[in-house]
Enzyme design. Structure first.
Site, PDB file in Angstrom:
ATOM      1  N   MET A  30       0.848  -1.201   0.000  1.00  0.00           N
ATOM      2  CA  MET A  30       0.000   0.000   0.000  1.00  0.00           C
ATOM      3  C   MET A  30       0.883   1.250   0.000  1.00  0.00           C
ATOM      4  O   MET A  30       0.417   2.347   0.343  1.00  0.00           O
ATOM      5  CB  MET A  30      -0.933  -0.002   1.206  1.00  0.00           C
ATOM      6  CG  MET A  30      -1.890  -1.198   1.170  1.00  0.00           C
ATOM      7  SD  MET A  30      -3.478  -0.860   1.895  1.00  0.00           S
ATOM      8  CE  MET A  30      -3.020  -0.555   3.573  1.00  0.00           C
ATOM      9  N   ALA A  32       3.987   3.938   1.078  1.00  0.00           N
ATOM     10  CA  ALA A  32       4.650   4.431   2.292  1.00  0.00           C
ATOM     11  C   ALA A  32       5.753   3.434   2.668  1.00  0.00           C
ATOM     12  O   ALA A  32       5.824   2.951   3.802  1.00  0.00           O
ATOM     13  CB  ALA A  32       3.652   4.626   3.432  1.00  0.00           C
ATOM     14  N   HIS A  34       9.070   1.237   3.468  1.00  0.00           N
ATOM     15  CA  HIS A  34      10.201   1.269   4.388  1.00  0.00           C
ATOM     16  C   HIS A  34      11.054   0.034   4.096  1.00  0.00           C
ATOM     17  O   HIS A  34      10.730  -0.743   3.176  1.00  0.00           O
ATOM     18  CB  HIS A  34       9.709   1.326   5.847  1.00  0.00           C
ATOM     19  CG  HIS A  34       8.677   0.281   6.174  1.00  0.00           C
ATOM     20  ND1 HIS A  34       8.959  -1.065   6.184  1.00  0.00           N
ATOM     21  CD2 HIS A  34       7.360   0.388   6.475  1.00  0.00           C
ATOM     22  CE1 HIS A  34       7.871  -1.746   6.495  1.00  0.00           C
ATOM     23  NE2 HIS A  34       6.877  -0.879   6.668  1.00  0.00           N
ATOM     24  N   GLY A  36      11.273  -2.732   5.493  1.00  0.00           N
ATOM     25  CA  GLY A  36      10.543  -4.005   5.575  1.00  0.00           C
ATOM     26  C   GLY A  36      10.002  -4.388   4.201  1.00  0.00           C
ATOM     27  O   GLY A  36      10.136  -5.532   3.759  1.00  0.00           O
ATOM     28  N   HIS A  37       9.419  -3.411   3.505  1.00  0.00           N
ATOM     29  CA  HIS A  37       8.911  -3.679   2.155  1.00  0.00           C
ATOM     30  C   HIS A  37      10.073  -4.002   1.210  1.00  0.00           C
ATOM     31  O   HIS A  37       9.971  -4.894   0.370  1.00  0.00           O
ATOM     32  CB  HIS A  37       8.164  -2.453   1.601  1.00  0.00           C
ATOM     33  CG  HIS A  37       6.967  -2.045   2.404  1.00  0.00           C
ATOM     34  ND1 HIS A  37       6.901  -0.864   3.103  1.00  0.00           N
ATOM     35  CD2 HIS A  37       5.779  -2.670   2.618  1.00  0.00           C
ATOM     36  CE1 HIS A  37       5.727  -0.758   3.697  1.00  0.00           C
ATOM     37  NE2 HIS A  37       5.031  -1.846   3.447  1.00  0.00           N
ATOM     38  N   GLN A  61     -10.335  -2.572   2.422  1.00  0.00           N
ATOM     39  CA  GLN A  61      -9.854  -3.251   3.633  1.00  0.00           C
ATOM     40  C   GLN A  61      -9.858  -2.346   4.863  1.00  0.00           C
ATOM     41  O   GLN A  61      -9.452  -2.765   5.945  1.00  0.00           O
ATOM     42  CB  GLN A  61      -8.482  -3.865   3.399  1.00  0.00           C
ATOM     43  CG  GLN A  61      -7.332  -2.876   3.289  1.00  0.00           C
ATOM     44  CD  GLN A  61      -6.054  -3.573   2.900  1.00  0.00           C
ATOM     45  OE1 GLN A  61      -5.921  -4.090   1.792  1.00  0.00           O
ATOM     46  NE2 GLN A  61      -5.096  -3.619   3.819  1.00  0.00           N
ATOM     47  N   ASP A 165       2.368  -9.580   8.967  1.00  0.00           N
ATOM     48  CA  ASP A 165       0.910  -9.732   8.920  1.00  0.00           C
ATOM     49  C   ASP A 165       0.614 -11.224   8.789  1.00  0.00           C
ATOM     50  O   ASP A 165       0.227 -11.704   7.730  1.00  0.00           O
ATOM     51  CB  ASP A 165       0.349  -8.932   7.744  1.00  0.00           C
ATOM     52  CG  ASP A 165       0.692  -7.458   7.873  1.00  0.00           C
ATOM     53  OD1 ASP A 165       0.028  -6.779   8.645  1.00  0.00           O
ATOM     54  OD2 ASP A 165       1.673  -7.014   7.243  1.00  0.00           O
ATOM     55  N   GLN A 168      -2.835 -12.367   7.707  1.00  0.00           N
ATOM     56  CA  GLN A 168      -3.048 -12.035   6.287  1.00  0.00           C
ATOM     57  C   GLN A 168      -2.420 -13.103   5.394  1.00  0.00           C
ATOM     58  O   GLN A 168      -3.005 -13.541   4.403  1.00  0.00           O
ATOM     59  CB  GLN A 168      -2.431 -10.668   6.004  1.00  0.00           C
ATOM     60  CG  GLN A 168      -2.344 -10.305   4.543  1.00  0.00           C
ATOM     61  CD  GLN A 168      -1.929  -8.861   4.348  1.00  0.00           C
ATOM     62  OE1 GLN A 168      -2.731  -7.953   4.535  1.00  0.00           O
ATOM     63  NE2 GLN A 168      -0.674  -8.643   3.999  1.00  0.00           N
ATOM     64  N   ARG A 202       3.154   2.959  10.214  1.00  0.00           N
ATOM     65  CA  ARG A 202       2.509   3.605  11.371  1.00  0.00           C
ATOM     66  C   ARG A 202       3.520   4.093  12.406  1.00  0.00           C
ATOM     67  O   ARG A 202       3.204   4.974  13.209  1.00  0.00           O
ATOM     68  CB  ARG A 202       1.581   2.627  12.081  1.00  0.00           C
ATOM     69  CG  ARG A 202       0.429   2.243  11.221  1.00  0.00           C
ATOM     70  CD  ARG A 202      -0.358   1.156  11.885  1.00  0.00           C
ATOM     71  NE  ARG A 202      -1.404   0.728  10.993  1.00  0.00           N
ATOM     72  CZ  ARG A 202      -2.598   0.334  11.359  1.00  0.00           C
ATOM     73  NH1 ARG A 202      -2.907   0.287  12.628  1.00  0.00           N
ATOM     74  NH2 ARG A 202      -3.481  -0.037  10.489  1.00  0.00           N
TER      75      ARG A 202
HETATM   76  P1  AMP Z   1       1.578  -2.937   3.585  1.00  0.00           P
HETATM   77  O1  AMP Z   1       1.919  -2.026   2.480  1.00  0.00           O
HETATM   78  O2  AMP Z   1       1.909  -2.380   4.920  1.00  0.00           O
HETATM   79  O3  AMP Z   1       0.204  -3.507   3.481  1.00  0.00           O
HETATM   80  O4  AMP Z   1       2.547  -4.185   3.443  1.00  0.00           O
HETATM   81  C1  AMP Z   1       2.889  -4.768   2.226  1.00  0.00           C
HETATM   82  C2  AMP Z   1       3.651  -6.026   2.517  1.00  0.00           C
HETATM   83  O5  AMP Z   1       4.828  -5.716   3.251  1.00  0.00           O
HETATM   84  C3  AMP Z   1       2.856  -7.044   3.350  1.00  0.00           C
HETATM   85  O6  AMP Z   1       3.107  -8.339   2.850  1.00  0.00           O
HETATM   86  C4  AMP Z   1       3.446  -6.862   4.724  1.00  0.00           C
HETATM   87  O7  AMP Z   1       3.339  -8.008   5.536  1.00  0.00           O
HETATM   88  C5  AMP Z   1       4.896  -6.563   4.390  1.00  0.00           C
HETATM   89  N1  AMP Z   1       5.575  -5.884   5.487  1.00  0.00           N
HETATM   90  C6  AMP Z   1       5.172  -4.764   6.136  1.00  0.00           C
HETATM   91  N2  AMP Z   1       6.018  -4.465   7.145  1.00  0.00           N
HETATM   92  C7  AMP Z   1       6.965  -5.432   7.142  1.00  0.00           C
HETATM   93  C8  AMP Z   1       8.109  -5.708   7.963  1.00  0.00           C
HETATM   94  N3  AMP Z   1       8.449  -4.927   8.989  1.00  0.00           N
HETATM   95  N4  AMP Z   1       8.865  -6.791   7.662  1.00  0.00           N
HETATM   96  C9  AMP Z   1       8.524  -7.621   6.627  1.00  0.00           C
HETATM   97  N5  AMP Z   1       7.461  -7.407   5.828  1.00  0.00           N
HETATM   98  C10 AMP Z   1       6.686  -6.346   6.082  1.00  0.00           C
END
Ligand code: AMP
Length: 295
Positions: A30, A32, A34, A36-37, A61, A165, A168, A202
């Site tokens: 989605m 934003a 970081h 992690g993505h 969602q 998640d 998810q 967040r």
């Molecule tokens: P989001 O854009 O936040 O919905 O996340 C997109 C994808 O990135 C989802 O598969 C999340 O589980 C994954 N994601 C978000 N934060 C992290 C993180 N800290 N470490 C690993 N994957 C992440």
């Protein structure tokens, strides 16, 4: 890296390069973004010849329209990060490209739209009822709706999701299987900040003090992991609840130890093959989730 906004453009482009020798990897997000993505992009790059990342803030969602409006939109910066990570294609559609008026209207009226199943009987059992599902009714239907649409558009060989998640991930695995989609779902480990806090867009909304306080989630989950051999689920749950509830700046939501696959409560160490400890809290108005695989 190319940036595309329309389904037609994306499909034309993918059809031009798709053949049975290349693997297409897909990372739905989605935005934003970081690190992690980016760890998901890196995992996809290491296994696939072409990596597509979607950036789409999915309206179906969100339970609360205010949260949808507040969701950070940082497309320019996201694209810079993706370019640096050698992502090949960014798919950033507008809402009207992804949803019909009727679908959005159903959501606006608070009705669950099952059209994404395309007439198949798809059910998640308890997967979408417990934990996040209980706190956020309709959330996982919206997730399945958008991910199934994206899977049909991109038709990747592999799709990458974060274990952050966890629920998810279980829903997506189940959905893909029930819809008979030939896509391998890859789970990627949680990427954490130096203090252990799971990275999330967040986190930016926390003050410095709140961010440091939030590391208690990771610390508590790792204490649970250390104690799993000596304490049962009830004792571990009591420990976590009393620890988090004694911190006045934290609003405790849930702590559960569940079977990694079925998400049913796991009661004893040897009852299930793999268990995960999941929790959700609020710090100030910011909702945070985290989990750790116990065994
Ligand atoms: P989001 O854009 O936040 O919905 O996340 C997109 C994808 O990135 C989802 O598969 C999340 O589980 C994954 N994601 C978000 N934060 C992290 C993180 N800290 N470490 C690993 N994957 C992440």
């Amino acid at each position: 890296m190319i940036i595309l906004n329309s389904i037609q453009q994306l499909q034309n482009h993918l059809n031009g390069i798709r053949n049975n020798k290349i693997t297409i990897g897909f990372v739905p997000t989605m935005g934003a973004l970081h690190q992690g993505h980016i760890s998901l992009i890196n995992a996809a790059k290491s296994e696939c010849q072409v990596v597509v990342c979607s950036i789409f803030v999915n309206p179906t969602q969100f339970n609360d329209i205010k949260d949808l409006k507040k969701y950070p939109r940082t497309l320019e910066n996201d694209c810079l990060m993706l370019e640096k990570a050698n992502c090949d294609i960014v798919f950033a559609p507008e809402i009207k490209e992804m949803y019909t008026f009727e679908e959005l209207e159903l959501k606006r009226q608070g009705k669950e739209d099952k059209s994404w199943t395309q007439g198949k009987t798809v059910g998640f059992g308890i997967l979408d009822k417990v934990m996040e599902g209980a706190q956020r009714p309709g959330h996982f239907n919206g997730v399945a709706q958008v991910v199934s649409k994206l899977f049909r558009i991109v038709q990747p060989n592999k799709a990458y999701f974060g274990q952050k998640d966890f629920q998810q991930l279980a829903i997506i695995r189940s959905m893909t299987k029930q819809l008979g989609m030939p896509i391998k779902i890859i789970a990627c480990p949680i990427f954490r900040e130096p203090n252990g806090l799971a990275m999330s867009s967040r986190n930016e909304r926390l003050t410095k003090e709140e961010r440091s306080l939030a590391s208690i989630l990771f610390k508590t989950l790792f204490e649970v992991k250390e104690r799993v051999d000596s304490l049962n689920t009830k004792a571990l749950t009591e420990y976590v609840e009393s620890k988090l509830k004694s911190e006045p700046r934290i609003q405790f939501e849930y702590f559960e130890i569940v079977d990694s696959e079925t998400l049913l409560t796991a009661d004893g160490k040897f009852q299930v093959k793999s268990a995960v400890a999941c929790l959700a809290v609020k710090i100030a108005t910011i909702r945070l989730i985290d989990n750790v695989v116990l065994y």
